[in-house]
Scaffold this motif. Structure first.
Motif, PDB file in Angstrom:
ATOM      1  N   SER A  82      32.598 -35.806  -3.646  1.00 33.50           N
ATOM      2  CA  SER A  82      32.654 -36.463  -2.626  1.00 33.50           C
ATOM      3  C   SER A  82      32.988 -35.752  -1.638  1.00 33.50           C
ATOM      4  O   SER A  82      32.726 -35.880  -0.287  1.00 33.50           O
ATOM      5  N   SER A  83      33.884 -34.643  -1.664  1.00 31.85           N
ATOM      6  CA  SER A  83      34.315 -33.897  -0.459  1.00 31.85           C
ATOM      7  C   SER A  83      33.370 -32.866  -0.256  1.00 31.85           C
ATOM      8  O   SER A  83      33.418 -31.957   0.959  1.00 31.85           O
ATOM      9  N   LEU A  84      32.343 -32.615  -1.005  1.00 26.61           N
ATOM     10  CA  LEU A  84      31.540 -31.645  -0.723  1.00 26.61           C
ATOM     11  C   LEU A  84      30.506 -31.883   0.479  1.00 26.61           C
ATOM     12  O   LEU A  84      29.954 -30.896   1.294  1.00 26.61           O
ATOM     13  N   GLY A  85      30.258 -33.003   0.873  1.00 27.62           N
ATOM     14  CA  GLY A  85      29.472 -33.608   2.029  1.00 27.62           C
ATOM     15  C   GLY A  85      30.093 -33.327   3.157  1.00 27.62           C
ATOM     16  O   GLY A  85      29.464 -32.307   4.086  1.00 27.62           O
ATOM     17  N   ILE A  86      31.379 -33.395   3.370  1.00 29.21           N
ATOM     18  CA  ILE A  86      31.990 -33.341   4.746  1.00 29.21           C
ATOM     19  C   ILE A  86      32.375 -31.653   4.598  1.00 29.21           C
ATOM     20  O   ILE A  86      32.435 -30.999   5.793  1.00 29.21           O
ATOM     21  N   HIS A  87      32.489 -30.989   3.705  1.00 28.98           N
ATOM     22  CA  HIS A  87      32.645 -29.592   3.612  1.00 28.98           C
ATOM     23  C   HIS A  87      31.446 -28.928   4.162  1.00 28.98           C
ATOM     24  O   HIS A  87      31.394 -27.813   4.860  1.00 28.98           O
ATOM     25  N   MET A  88      30.086 -29.409   3.665  1.00 26.69           N
ATOM     26  CA  MET A  88      28.961 -28.892   4.272  1.00 26.69           C
ATOM     27  C   MET A  88      28.728 -28.984   5.571  1.00 26.69           C
ATOM     28  O   MET A  88      28.431 -28.035   6.436  1.00 26.69           O
ATOM     29  N   ILE A  89      29.097 -30.250   6.041  1.00 25.29           N
ATOM     30  CA  ILE A  89      28.986 -30.413   7.665  1.00 25.29           C
ATOM     31  C   ILE A  89      29.944 -29.563   8.370  1.00 25.29           C
ATOM     32  O   ILE A  89      29.686 -28.983   9.367  1.00 25.29           O
ATOM     33  N   SER A  90      31.311 -29.550   7.769  1.00 29.67           N
ATOM     34  CA  SER A  90      32.149 -28.666   8.382  1.00 29.67           C
ATOM     35  C   SER A  90      31.777 -27.101   8.710  1.00 29.67           C
ATOM     36  O   SER A  90      31.721 -26.486   9.483  1.00 29.67           O
ATOM     37  N   SER A  91      30.985 -26.776   7.372  1.00 31.72           N
ATOM     38  CA  SER A  91      30.649 -25.271   7.379  1.00 31.72           C
ATOM     39  C   SER A  91      29.598 -24.998   8.265  1.00 31.72           C
ATOM     40  O   SER A  91      29.747 -23.863   8.921  1.00 31.72           O
ATOM     41  N   VAL A  92      28.663 -26.219   8.751  1.00 23.61           N
ATOM     42  CA  VAL A  92      27.815 -25.904   9.708  1.00 23.61           C
ATOM     43  C   VAL A  92      28.373 -25.516  11.022  1.00 23.61           C
ATOM     44  O   VAL A  92      28.028 -24.891  11.892  1.00 23.61           O
ATOM     45  N   PHE A  93      29.262 -26.545  11.338  1.00 22.17           N
ATOM     46  CA  PHE A  93      29.955 -26.316  12.544  1.00 22.17           C
ATOM     47  C   PHE A  93      30.698 -24.804  12.756  1.00 22.17           C
ATOM     48  O   PHE A  93      30.604 -24.577  13.630  1.00 22.17           O
ATOM     49  N   ASP A  94      31.324 -24.499  11.674  1.00 20.92           N
ATOM     50  CA  ASP A  94      32.167 -23.417  11.633  1.00 20.92           C
ATOM     51  C   ASP A  94      31.114 -22.087  11.884  1.00 20.92           C
ATOM     52  O   ASP A  94      31.525 -21.505  12.828  1.00 20.92           O
ATOM     53  N   VAL A  95      30.116 -22.371  11.203  1.00 18.86           N
ATOM     54  CA  VAL A  95      29.003 -20.929  11.249  1.00 18.86           C
ATOM     55  C   VAL A  95      28.536 -21.030  12.743  1.00 18.86           C
ATOM     56  O   VAL A  95      28.441 -19.950  13.238  1.00 18.86           O
ATOM     57  N   THR A  96      28.096 -22.056  13.297  1.00 16.85           N
ATOM     58  CA  THR A  96      27.799 -22.278  14.701  1.00 16.85           C
ATOM     59  C   THR A  96      28.887 -21.846  15.727  1.00 16.85           C
ATOM     60  O   THR A  96      28.358 -21.199  16.650  1.00 16.85           O
ATOM     61  N   TRP A  97      30.036 -22.101  15.522  1.00 15.52           N
ATOM     62  CA  TRP A  97      31.080 -21.546  16.361  1.00 15.52           C
ATOM     63  C   TRP A  97      31.195 -20.142  16.313  1.00 15.52           C
ATOM     64  O   TRP A  97      31.407 -19.317  17.403  1.00 15.52           O
ATOM     65  N   ILE A  98      31.128 -19.513  14.857  1.00 18.08           N
ATOM     66  CA  ILE A  98      31.143 -17.781  14.766  1.00 18.08           C
ATOM     67  C   ILE A  98      30.031 -17.336  15.539  1.00 18.08           C
ATOM     68  O   ILE A  98      30.157 -16.313  16.358  1.00 18.08           O
ATOM     69  N   VAL A  99      28.787 -17.969  15.533  1.00 17.22           N
ATOM     70  CA  VAL A  99      27.640 -17.387  16.044  1.00 17.22           C
ATOM     71  C   VAL A  99      27.958 -17.474  17.585  1.00 17.22           C
ATOM     72  O   VAL A  99      27.550 -16.574  18.447  1.00 17.22           O
ATOM     73  N   MET A 100      28.242 -18.663  18.149  1.00 15.09           N
ATOM     74  CA  MET A 100      28.629 -18.644  19.598  1.00 15.09           C
ATOM     75  C   MET A 100      29.585 -17.785  20.004  1.00 15.09           C
ATOM     76  O   MET A 100      29.392 -16.978  21.143  1.00 15.09           O
ATOM     77  N   VAL A 101      30.789 -17.393  19.539  1.00 19.87           N
ATOM     78  CA  VAL A 101      31.729 -16.489  19.750  1.00 19.87           C
ATOM     79  C   VAL A 101      31.087 -15.172  19.705  1.00 19.87           C
ATOM     80  O   VAL A 101      31.327 -14.290  20.620  1.00 19.87           O
ATOM     81  N   ARG A 102      30.665 -14.817  18.567  1.00 20.91           N
ATOM     82  CA  ARG A 102      30.026 -13.519  18.303  1.00 20.91           C
ATOM     83  C   ARG A 102      28.830 -13.038  19.566  1.00 20.91           C
ATOM     84  O   ARG A 102      28.847 -12.043  20.062  1.00 20.91           O
ATOM     85  N   ASN A 103      28.069 -13.998  19.829  1.00 24.19           N
ATOM     86  CA  ASN A 103      26.865 -13.761  21.028  1.00 24.19           C
ATOM     87  C   ASN A 103      27.568 -13.668  22.228  1.00 24.19           C
ATOM     88  O   ASN A 103      27.295 -12.679  22.944  1.00 24.19           O
ATOM     89  N   ARG A 104      28.752 -14.245  22.461  1.00 23.88           N
ATOM     90  CA  ARG A 104      29.505 -14.120  23.941  1.00 23.88           C
ATOM     91  C   ARG A 104      30.248 -12.755  23.689  1.00 23.88           C
ATOM     92  O   ARG A 104      30.101 -12.181  24.825  1.00 23.88           O
ATOM     93  N   ILE A 105      30.705 -12.363  22.732  1.00 22.73           N
ATOM     94  CA  ILE A 105      31.517 -11.066  22.842  1.00 22.73           C
ATOM     95  C   ILE A 105      30.451 -10.104  22.960  1.00 22.73           C
ATOM     96  O   ILE A 105      30.670  -8.923  23.749  1.00 22.73           O
ATOM     97  N   ASN A 106      29.241 -10.239  22.320  1.00 17.49           N
ATOM     98  CA  ASN A 106      28.315  -8.947  22.499  1.00 17.49           C
ATOM     99  C   ASN A 106      27.707  -8.935  24.084  1.00 17.49           C
ATOM    100  O   ASN A 106      27.555  -7.983  24.486  1.00 17.49           O
ATOM    101  N   LEU A 107      27.764 -10.254  24.620  1.00 18.12           N
ATOM    102  CA  LEU A 107      27.289 -10.276  26.128  1.00 18.12           C
ATOM    103  C   LEU A 107      28.524  -9.640  26.992  1.00 18.12           C
ATOM    104  O   LEU A 107      28.060  -8.724  27.918  1.00 18.12           O
ATOM    105  N   ILE A 108      29.691 -10.081  26.425  1.00 15.69           N
ATOM    106  CA  ILE A 108      30.962  -9.437  27.347  1.00 15.69           C
ATOM    107  C   ILE A 108      30.980  -7.809  27.350  1.00 15.69           C
ATOM    108  O   ILE A 108      31.123  -6.931  28.309  1.00 15.69           O
ATOM    109  N   ALA A 109      30.459  -7.431  25.825  1.00 16.18           N
ATOM    110  CA  ALA A 109      30.687  -5.934  25.815  1.00 16.18           C
ATOM    111  C   ALA A 109      29.455  -5.250  26.085  1.00 16.18           C
ATOM    112  O   ALA A 109      29.291  -4.133  26.314  1.00 16.18           O
ATOM    113  N   GLY A 110      28.264  -6.083  26.535  1.00 15.29           N
ATOM    114  CA  GLY A 110      27.363  -5.504  27.107  1.00 15.29           C
ATOM    115  C   GLY A 110      26.471  -4.741  25.984  1.00 15.29           C
ATOM    116  O   GLY A 110      25.835  -3.695  26.128  1.00 15.29           O
ATOM    117  N   SER A 111      26.396  -5.211  24.725  1.00 12.33           N
ATOM    118  CA  SER A 111      26.137  -4.512  23.497  1.00 12.33           C
ATOM    119  C   SER A 111      24.885  -5.016  23.278  1.00 12.33           C
ATOM    120  O   SER A 111      24.348  -6.201  23.310  1.00 12.33           O
TER     121      SER A 111
END
Length: 145
Positions: A82-111
């Protein structure tokens, strides 16, 4: 004036980041994402929504708590399942956040793809904030020379 890595981020130990991510069962990853996001939000126009950040942190906490509870009650697999469902939803949010931060760091670095400071999406997906901190450190050391 466009801000660069030196105006936003600070050098931090990659080994410490790795150790704390492992010891805290991923909680330090969330803390580092929060720190990176706060630094980005304070110093750039590349904002990451506070509502998104809060939602992701709450989902992570619920997910981690339910997984720990499920593992503590391993004899009843229904609890763990029963905990796997919330874990999957949480993981989608975590990955989205990681991608958002990654993209912004690339923009800031001009990379761009192929640059020394460019955060590779594949490596970022595996090492998350550890790799981000490594690239930030490289950029800060490079600009200090």
């Amino acid at each position: 004036m466009k801000k660069g890595l030196t105006d936003i981020f600070e050098v931090d130990s990659v080994a410490k980041t790795l150790a704390l991510c492992v010891i805290t069962i991923g909680s330090y990853l969330i803390y580092k994402l929060y720190r990176f996001s706060s630094q980005i939000n304070q110093h750039t126009e590349l904002k990451i929504s506070k509502a998104f950040i809060t939602t992701t942190i709450v989902l992570f906490a619920i997910s981690l708590g339910s997984l720990i509870y499920g593992l503590a009650n391993f004899h009843d697999l229904a609890i763990l399942k029963s905990s796997l469902g919330i874990h999957m939803i949480s993981s989608v949010f975590d990955v989205t956040w990681i991608v958002m931060v990654r993209n912004r760091i690339n923009l800031i670095a001009g990379s761009k793809k192929g640059d020394k400071l460019w955060l590779n999406p594949f490596i970022t997906s595996i090492f998350h904030v550890i790799y981000m901190q490594h690239k930030i450190n490289q950029g800060l050391v490079k600009s200090a020379i």
